[in-house]
Design an enzyme around this catalytic site. Structure first.
Site: not given
Ligand code: PLP
Length: 372
Positions: A308, A337
Protein backbone atom coordinates in the site's frame (compact mmCIF):
# COMPACT_ATOMS: atom_id res chain seq x y z
CA UNK A 1 1.82 5.43 21.01
CA UNK A 2 1.30 2.07 22.65
CA UNK A 3 4.03 -0.51 22.11
CA UNK A 4 2.73 -3.70 20.56
CA UNK A 5 4.29 -6.14 22.99
CA UNK A 6 1.17 -8.28 22.66
CA UNK A 7 -1.28 -8.88 19.86
CA UNK A 8 -4.64 -10.37 20.73
CA UNK A 9 -3.24 -11.47 24.08
CA UNK A 10 -0.17 -13.21 22.59
CA UNK A 11 3.34 -11.93 23.26
CA UNK A 12 4.88 -10.77 19.99
CA UNK A 13 8.18 -12.37 21.02
CA UNK A 14 6.42 -15.76 21.32
CA UNK A 15 4.85 -15.30 17.90
CA UNK A 16 8.20 -14.39 16.37
CA UNK A 17 9.78 -17.45 17.92
CA UNK A 18 7.01 -19.67 16.57
CA UNK A 19 6.75 -18.24 13.05
CA UNK A 20 9.91 -16.30 12.25
CA UNK A 21 9.48 -13.00 10.40
CA UNK A 22 7.90 -11.42 8.47
CA UNK A 23 4.30 -12.49 9.08
CA UNK A 24 0.81 -11.06 9.23
CA UNK A 25 -1.34 -11.79 12.23
CA UNK A 26 -4.85 -10.86 13.22
CA UNK A 27 -6.63 -10.16 16.46
CA UNK A 28 -9.77 -12.29 16.15
CA UNK A 29 -11.47 -10.53 19.07
CA UNK A 30 -11.06 -7.17 17.35
CA UNK A 31 -12.40 -8.54 14.06
CA UNK A 32 -15.49 -9.91 15.81
CA UNK A 33 -16.02 -6.68 17.72
CA UNK A 34 -15.67 -4.54 14.57
CA UNK A 35 -18.15 -6.74 12.70
CA UNK A 36 -20.63 -6.60 15.57
CA UNK A 37 -20.28 -2.81 15.90
CA UNK A 38 -20.96 -2.06 12.25
CA UNK A 39 -23.86 -4.51 12.04
CA UNK A 40 -25.50 -3.25 15.22
CA UNK A 41 -24.98 0.44 14.37
CA UNK A 42 -26.77 0.04 11.06
CA UNK A 43 -29.46 -2.34 12.25
CA UNK A 44 -30.29 0.03 15.09
CA UNK A 45 -30.85 2.88 12.63
CA UNK A 46 -32.35 0.78 9.81
CA UNK A 47 -33.41 -2.67 11.08
CA UNK A 48 -33.59 -4.16 7.60
CA UNK A 49 -29.85 -3.79 6.98
CA UNK A 50 -27.96 -6.74 5.53
CA UNK A 51 -24.19 -6.64 5.95
CA UNK A 52 -21.99 -8.38 3.38
CA UNK A 53 -18.29 -8.55 4.25
CA UNK A 54 -16.19 -7.46 1.24
CA UNK A 55 -13.91 -10.49 1.09
CA UNK A 56 -11.41 -8.65 -1.13
CA UNK A 57 -10.26 -6.70 1.95
CA UNK A 58 -8.88 -9.91 3.41
CA UNK A 59 -9.86 -13.32 2.04
CA UNK A 60 -8.16 -15.37 4.77
CA UNK A 61 -10.60 -18.29 5.09
CA UNK A 62 -10.47 -18.27 8.91
CA UNK A 63 -11.33 -14.56 8.97
CA UNK A 64 -14.17 -15.02 6.49
CA UNK A 65 -15.59 -17.86 8.63
CA UNK A 66 -15.27 -15.78 11.78
CA UNK A 67 -16.95 -12.72 10.28
CA UNK A 68 -19.76 -14.50 8.49
CA UNK A 69 -20.59 -16.81 11.42
CA UNK A 70 -22.61 -14.04 12.98
CA UNK A 71 -25.32 -13.21 10.44
CA UNK A 72 -23.05 -11.34 8.04
CA UNK A 73 -22.96 -12.33 4.38
CA UNK A 74 -20.09 -12.27 1.90
CA UNK A 75 -19.50 -9.92 -1.02
CA UNK A 76 -17.27 -11.70 -3.53
CA UNK A 77 -15.24 -10.16 -6.34
CA UNK A 78 -13.60 -13.24 -7.86
CA UNK A 79 -14.37 -16.95 -8.30
CA UNK A 80 -11.92 -17.86 -5.52
CA UNK A 81 -13.79 -15.60 -3.16
CA UNK A 82 -17.05 -17.39 -3.99
CA UNK A 83 -15.34 -20.65 -3.06
CA UNK A 84 -14.08 -19.17 0.22
CA UNK A 85 -17.58 -17.90 1.03
CA UNK A 86 -19.07 -21.32 0.27
CA UNK A 87 -16.47 -23.10 2.39
CA UNK A 88 -17.34 -20.70 5.22
CA UNK A 89 -20.85 -22.15 4.92
CA UNK A 90 -22.54 -19.00 3.69
CA UNK A 91 -25.85 -19.95 2.06
CA UNK A 92 -26.48 -18.64 -1.44
CA UNK A 93 -28.72 -15.76 -0.34
CA UNK A 94 -25.92 -14.52 1.87
CA UNK A 95 -23.43 -14.50 -0.99
CA UNK A 96 -23.27 -11.58 -3.39
CA UNK A 97 -20.95 -10.91 -6.31
CA UNK A 98 -19.61 -7.48 -7.27
CA UNK A 99 -16.88 -7.64 -9.88
CA UNK A 100 -15.85 -5.75 -12.97
CA UNK A 101 -14.89 -6.78 -16.52
CA UNK A 102 -15.84 -10.36 -15.62
CA UNK A 103 -15.26 -13.15 -18.09
CA UNK A 104 -18.00 -15.68 -18.84
CA UNK A 105 -16.16 -18.11 -16.56
CA UNK A 106 -16.15 -15.56 -13.75
CA UNK A 107 -19.92 -15.29 -14.13
CA UNK A 108 -20.36 -19.06 -13.86
CA UNK A 109 -18.89 -18.73 -10.35
CA UNK A 110 -20.79 -15.49 -9.67
CA UNK A 111 -24.05 -17.27 -10.46
CA UNK A 112 -23.53 -19.38 -7.33
CA UNK A 113 -24.32 -16.17 -5.41
CA UNK A 114 -27.85 -15.02 -4.67
CA UNK A 115 -27.22 -11.56 -6.15
CA UNK A 116 -24.90 -10.09 -8.76
CA UNK A 117 -24.11 -6.41 -9.03
CA UNK A 118 -23.29 -5.87 -12.70
CA UNK A 119 -20.65 -3.33 -13.63
CA UNK A 120 -21.86 -2.83 -17.19
CA UNK A 121 -24.87 -3.32 -19.46
CA UNK A 122 -22.79 -5.52 -21.75
CA UNK A 123 -22.28 -7.93 -18.86
CA UNK A 124 -25.87 -9.09 -19.39
CA UNK A 125 -24.61 -10.93 -22.47
CA UNK A 126 -22.03 -12.85 -20.45
CA UNK A 127 -24.31 -14.06 -17.65
CA UNK A 128 -24.85 -17.81 -17.77
CA UNK A 129 -28.19 -18.95 -19.10
CA UNK A 130 -30.51 -19.76 -16.23
CA UNK A 131 -29.07 -17.36 -13.66
CA UNK A 132 -32.03 -16.85 -11.34
CA UNK A 133 -30.66 -14.63 -8.59
CA UNK A 134 -31.19 -10.93 -7.93
CA UNK A 135 -29.71 -8.61 -10.53
CA UNK A 136 -28.40 -5.16 -9.88
CA UNK A 137 -26.33 -2.56 -11.66
CA UNK A 138 -23.49 -0.62 -10.11
CA UNK A 139 -24.12 3.06 -10.76
CA UNK A 140 -21.23 5.51 -10.95
CA UNK A 141 -22.52 8.49 -8.96
CA UNK A 142 -20.46 10.91 -11.04
CA UNK A 143 -18.30 11.70 -8.06
CA UNK A 144 -16.16 9.67 -5.70
CA UNK A 145 -14.10 9.99 -2.58
CA UNK A 146 -11.32 8.03 -0.90
CA UNK A 147 -8.29 8.68 1.26
CA UNK A 148 -5.98 8.27 -1.78
CA UNK A 149 -6.74 8.87 -5.48
CA UNK A 150 -6.01 5.17 -6.08
CA UNK A 151 -8.99 4.12 -3.97
CA UNK A 152 -11.57 6.50 -5.41
CA UNK A 153 -13.99 4.28 -7.31
CA UNK A 154 -16.63 6.78 -8.45
CA UNK A 155 -16.45 9.86 -10.67
CA UNK A 156 -15.14 10.53 -14.17
CA UNK A 157 -11.77 8.79 -13.69
CA UNK A 158 -13.19 5.59 -12.24
CA UNK A 159 -13.37 2.42 -14.32
CA UNK A 160 -16.36 1.17 -12.34
CA UNK A 161 -20.08 1.19 -12.91
CA UNK A 162 -22.41 2.78 -15.41
CA UNK A 163 -23.48 6.43 -15.51
CA UNK A 164 -26.90 7.30 -14.14
CA UNK A 165 -28.11 8.23 -17.66
CA UNK A 166 -27.49 4.64 -18.78
CA UNK A 167 -29.28 3.04 -15.82
CA UNK A 168 -32.90 3.11 -17.14
CA UNK A 169 -31.79 1.35 -20.33
CA UNK A 170 -29.76 -1.19 -18.35
CA UNK A 171 -32.71 -2.20 -16.17
CA UNK A 172 -35.11 -2.17 -19.14
CA UNK A 173 -32.85 -4.56 -21.03
CA UNK A 174 -32.59 -6.82 -17.99
CA UNK A 175 -36.38 -6.69 -17.66
CA UNK A 176 -36.78 -7.67 -21.32
CA UNK A 177 -34.60 -10.69 -20.61
CA UNK A 178 -37.06 -11.79 -17.96
CA UNK A 179 -35.39 -10.49 -14.80
CA UNK A 180 -37.82 -9.17 -12.20
CA UNK A 181 -35.82 -9.22 -8.97
CA UNK A 182 -33.65 -6.12 -8.92
CA UNK A 183 -31.31 -4.34 -6.57
CA UNK A 184 -29.21 -1.24 -7.17
CA UNK A 185 -25.62 -0.61 -6.16
CA UNK A 186 -22.84 1.93 -5.85
CA UNK A 187 -19.39 2.09 -4.35
CA UNK A 188 -17.77 5.50 -4.67
CA UNK A 189 -14.52 5.03 -2.78
CA UNK A 190 -12.72 3.56 0.17
CA UNK A 191 -11.54 4.76 3.56
CA UNK A 192 -13.99 7.60 4.05
CA UNK A 193 -14.42 8.94 7.55
CA UNK A 194 -17.19 11.50 6.97
CA UNK A 195 -20.71 10.40 7.81
CA UNK A 196 -22.30 12.97 5.48
CA UNK A 197 -20.62 11.38 2.46
CA UNK A 198 -22.52 8.12 2.97
CA UNK A 199 -25.79 10.02 3.37
CA UNK A 200 -25.17 11.85 0.08
CA UNK A 201 -24.45 8.54 -1.67
CA UNK A 202 -27.63 7.00 -0.25
CA UNK A 203 -29.68 9.94 -1.52
CA UNK A 204 -28.12 9.53 -4.95
CA UNK A 205 -28.88 5.81 -5.01
CA UNK A 206 -32.49 6.33 -3.92
CA UNK A 207 -33.00 8.78 -6.77
CA UNK A 208 -31.26 6.37 -9.14
CA UNK A 209 -33.66 3.59 -8.12
CA UNK A 210 -36.60 5.91 -8.74
CA UNK A 211 -35.27 6.82 -12.19
CA UNK A 212 -34.15 3.38 -13.34
CA UNK A 213 -36.28 0.73 -11.63
CA UNK A 214 -39.64 2.20 -10.62
CA UNK A 215 -40.74 2.96 -14.23
CA UNK A 216 -40.68 -0.82 -14.81
CA UNK A 217 -43.31 -1.12 -12.06
CA UNK A 218 -40.97 -3.36 -10.15
CA UNK A 219 -39.91 -2.75 -6.57
CA UNK A 220 -36.15 -2.82 -5.92
CA UNK A 221 -35.30 -5.49 -3.36
CA UNK A 222 -32.27 -3.70 -2.01
CA UNK A 223 -30.28 -0.51 -2.12
CA UNK A 224 -26.59 -1.32 -1.74
CA UNK A 225 -24.35 1.61 -0.83
CA UNK A 226 -21.20 -0.55 -0.92
CA UNK A 227 -18.39 -0.26 1.61
CA UNK A 228 -15.86 2.50 2.11
CA UNK A 229 -16.25 2.97 5.87
CA UNK A 230 -12.90 4.36 6.91
CA UNK A 231 -10.54 3.88 9.83
CA UNK A 232 -7.85 6.18 11.22
CA UNK A 233 -4.32 5.30 10.11
CA UNK A 234 -2.66 8.19 11.95
CA UNK A 235 -2.88 9.21 15.60
CA UNK A 236 -4.44 12.55 14.72
CA UNK A 237 -7.22 11.10 12.54
CA UNK A 238 -10.71 10.77 14.01
CA UNK A 239 -12.60 7.52 13.44
CA UNK A 240 -15.77 7.46 11.35
CA UNK A 241 -18.80 7.92 13.60
CA UNK A 242 -20.68 4.74 12.67
CA UNK A 243 -23.82 5.55 14.67
CA UNK A 244 -24.09 8.97 13.00
CA UNK A 245 -23.38 7.46 9.57
CA UNK A 246 -26.10 4.85 10.03
CA UNK A 247 -28.53 7.47 11.35
CA UNK A 248 -27.99 9.76 8.35
CA UNK A 249 -28.23 6.89 5.88
CA UNK A 250 -31.46 5.69 7.51
CA UNK A 251 -32.83 9.22 7.33
CA UNK A 252 -32.32 9.18 3.56
CA UNK A 253 -33.95 5.76 3.29
CA UNK A 254 -36.98 7.01 5.25
CA UNK A 255 -37.24 10.14 3.10
CA UNK A 256 -37.14 7.98 -0.02
CA UNK A 257 -39.78 5.70 1.47
CA UNK A 258 -42.04 8.69 2.02
CA UNK A 259 -41.46 9.98 -1.54
CA UNK A 260 -41.83 6.66 -3.30
CA UNK A 261 -44.10 4.61 -1.06
CA UNK A 262 -41.30 2.01 -0.76
CA UNK A 263 -40.97 1.90 2.97
CA UNK A 264 -39.78 -1.68 3.32
CA UNK A 265 -36.51 -1.55 1.47
CA UNK A 266 -33.48 -3.58 2.44
CA UNK A 267 -30.28 -1.63 2.85
CA UNK A 268 -27.15 -3.56 1.94
CA UNK A 269 -23.66 -2.49 2.98
CA UNK A 270 -20.32 -4.12 2.07
CA UNK A 271 -17.72 -3.14 4.66
CA UNK A 272 -14.23 -4.53 4.31
CA UNK A 273 -11.63 -2.27 5.91
CA UNK A 274 -13.89 -1.31 8.84
CA UNK A 275 -14.07 -4.97 9.91
CA UNK A 276 -10.51 -6.17 9.44
CA UNK A 277 -8.33 -3.05 8.95
CA UNK A 278 -7.22 -2.28 12.49
CA UNK A 279 -7.16 -5.95 13.51
CA UNK A 280 -4.15 -6.88 11.39
CA UNK A 281 -0.43 -6.45 12.05
CA UNK A 282 2.68 -7.02 9.99
CA UNK A 283 5.54 -8.21 12.16
CA UNK A 284 9.02 -7.67 10.73
CA UNK A 285 12.62 -7.67 11.90
CA UNK A 286 15.36 -5.08 11.43
CA UNK A 287 18.07 -6.40 9.10
CA UNK A 288 20.34 -3.35 9.00
CA UNK A 289 20.58 0.30 9.99
CA UNK A 290 22.42 2.77 7.77
CA UNK A 291 23.29 6.38 8.43
CA UNK A 292 23.13 7.76 4.90
CA UNK A 293 21.44 10.90 3.62
CA UNK A 294 19.14 10.08 6.52
CA UNK A 295 18.75 7.19 8.95
CA UNK A 296 17.58 4.15 6.99
CA UNK A 297 16.13 1.19 8.86
CA UNK A 298 16.10 -1.90 6.65
CA UNK A 299 13.50 -4.58 7.33
CA UNK A 300 12.98 -8.17 6.25
CA UNK A 301 9.64 -7.17 4.67
CA UNK A 302 9.30 -4.99 1.60
CA UNK A 303 6.78 -3.63 -0.85
CA UNK A 304 6.29 -7.24 -1.93
CA UNK A 305 4.92 -7.88 1.59
CA UNK A 306 3.08 -4.60 2.21
CA UNK A 307 2.35 -2.79 -1.04
CA UNK A 308 0.00 0.00 0.00
CA UNK A 309 2.69 2.63 0.76
CA UNK A 310 4.41 2.16 -2.62
CA UNK A 311 1.14 1.73 -4.51
CA UNK A 312 -0.64 4.87 -3.41
CA UNK A 313 1.28 6.51 -0.60
CA UNK A 314 -0.61 4.86 2.25
CA UNK A 315 0.76 5.32 5.76
CA UNK A 316 1.03 2.63 8.43
CA UNK A 317 2.15 3.38 11.97
CA UNK A 318 5.17 1.33 13.00
CA UNK A 319 6.37 0.48 16.49
CA UNK A 320 9.46 -1.23 17.81
CA UNK A 321 8.77 -3.92 20.38
CA UNK A 322 10.22 -2.85 23.72
CA UNK A 323 11.45 0.55 22.52
CA UNK A 324 9.26 3.52 23.00
CA UNK A 325 11.20 6.79 22.79
CA UNK A 326 12.07 8.25 19.39
CA UNK A 327 15.60 9.61 18.96
CA UNK A 328 14.97 11.20 15.59
CA UNK A 329 13.45 10.60 12.15
CA UNK A 330 14.02 7.42 10.17
CA UNK A 331 13.09 5.97 6.79
CA UNK A 332 11.80 2.39 6.99
CA UNK A 333 12.50 0.33 3.91
CA UNK A 334 12.60 -3.14 2.45
CA UNK A 335 15.35 -4.95 0.56
CA UNK A 336 14.07 -4.89 -3.01
CA UNK A 337 16.15 -3.10 -5.64
CA UNK A 338 13.47 -0.48 -6.16
CA UNK A 339 13.60 2.98 -4.68
CA UNK A 340 9.85 2.76 -4.15
CA UNK A 341 10.51 0.02 -1.61
CA UNK A 342 10.20 2.51 1.24
CA UNK A 343 7.34 2.20 3.73
CA UNK A 344 7.75 5.65 5.16
CA UNK A 345 10.38 8.32 4.68
CA UNK A 346 10.44 10.35 7.80
CA UNK A 347 8.89 9.15 11.03
CA UNK A 348 10.11 9.72 14.59
CA UNK A 349 11.73 6.40 15.49
CA UNK A 350 13.63 4.89 18.43
CA UNK A 351 17.26 3.75 18.28
CA UNK A 352 17.17 0.30 16.70
CA UNK A 353 19.64 -2.43 15.85
CA UNK A 354 19.72 -5.60 13.79
CA UNK A 355 17.19 -8.10 15.12
CA UNK A 356 14.75 -5.61 16.67
CA UNK A 357 11.12 -6.36 15.95
CA UNK A 358 9.09 -3.71 14.10
CA UNK A 359 5.32 -4.03 13.99
CA UNK A 360 3.21 -2.19 11.41
CA UNK A 361 -0.34 -1.43 12.51
CA UNK A 362 -3.67 -1.41 10.68
CA UNK A 363 -2.56 -4.10 8.26
CA UNK A 364 -5.77 -6.14 8.21
CA UNK A 365 -7.21 -4.79 4.96
CA UNK A 366 -5.69 -4.77 1.47
CA UNK A 367 -2.24 -5.78 2.79
CA UNK A 368 -1.79 -9.57 2.88
CA UNK A 369 -4.15 -9.72 -0.08
CA UNK A 370 -1.55 -7.93 -2.25
CA UNK A 371 1.30 -10.14 -1.06
CA UNK A 372 0.35 -13.46 -2.65
N1 PLP B 1 -17.61 -3.22 -2.22
C1 PLP B 1 -16.97 -2.97 -3.36
C2 PLP B 1 -17.71 -3.13 -4.63
C3 PLP B 1 -15.63 -2.57 -3.36
O1 PLP B 1 -15.01 -2.31 -4.52
C4 PLP B 1 -14.96 -2.44 -2.13
C5 PLP B 1 -13.57 -2.02 -2.07
O2 PLP B 1 -12.98 -1.52 -2.97
C6 PLP B 1 -15.67 -2.73 -0.95
C7 PLP B 1 -16.99 -3.11 -1.03
C8 PLP B 1 -15.04 -2.64 0.39
O3 PLP B 1 -14.60 -1.36 0.65
P1 PLP B 1 -14.03 -0.98 2.08
O4 PLP B 1 -12.96 -1.94 2.41
O5 PLP B 1 -13.54 0.40 1.88
O6 PLP B 1 -15.17 -1.04 3.03
Amino acid sequence: MEINATIGGCAVSDLVQAFGTPFYCYDAGKVRENARRIRESFQKAWPDTAVFYAIKANPHPRLVSLITADGIGADCAAPLEVLIAERAANPRERRMYTGNYESRDDFVAAARCGAINLDDIGALERLPVGYDGILSFRINPGTGRGSHPGIVTGGPDAKFGIPLEAAPDAYRRAYERGFRRFGIHLMAGSNNREAAFFAAMTRFLCDAAATAILPLEVKPLYLDIGGGFGIPYRDEEAPLDLAKTAFLVAQEMRAFGARSGLEKLTLRIEPGRAIVGDAGYLVTRVTAVKEGTRRFVGLDAGMNTLLRPALYGAFHRAEVVGKEHPIGPAALCGRLCENTDIFVNDIPFPAVAEGDIVVFRDCGAYCATKAF
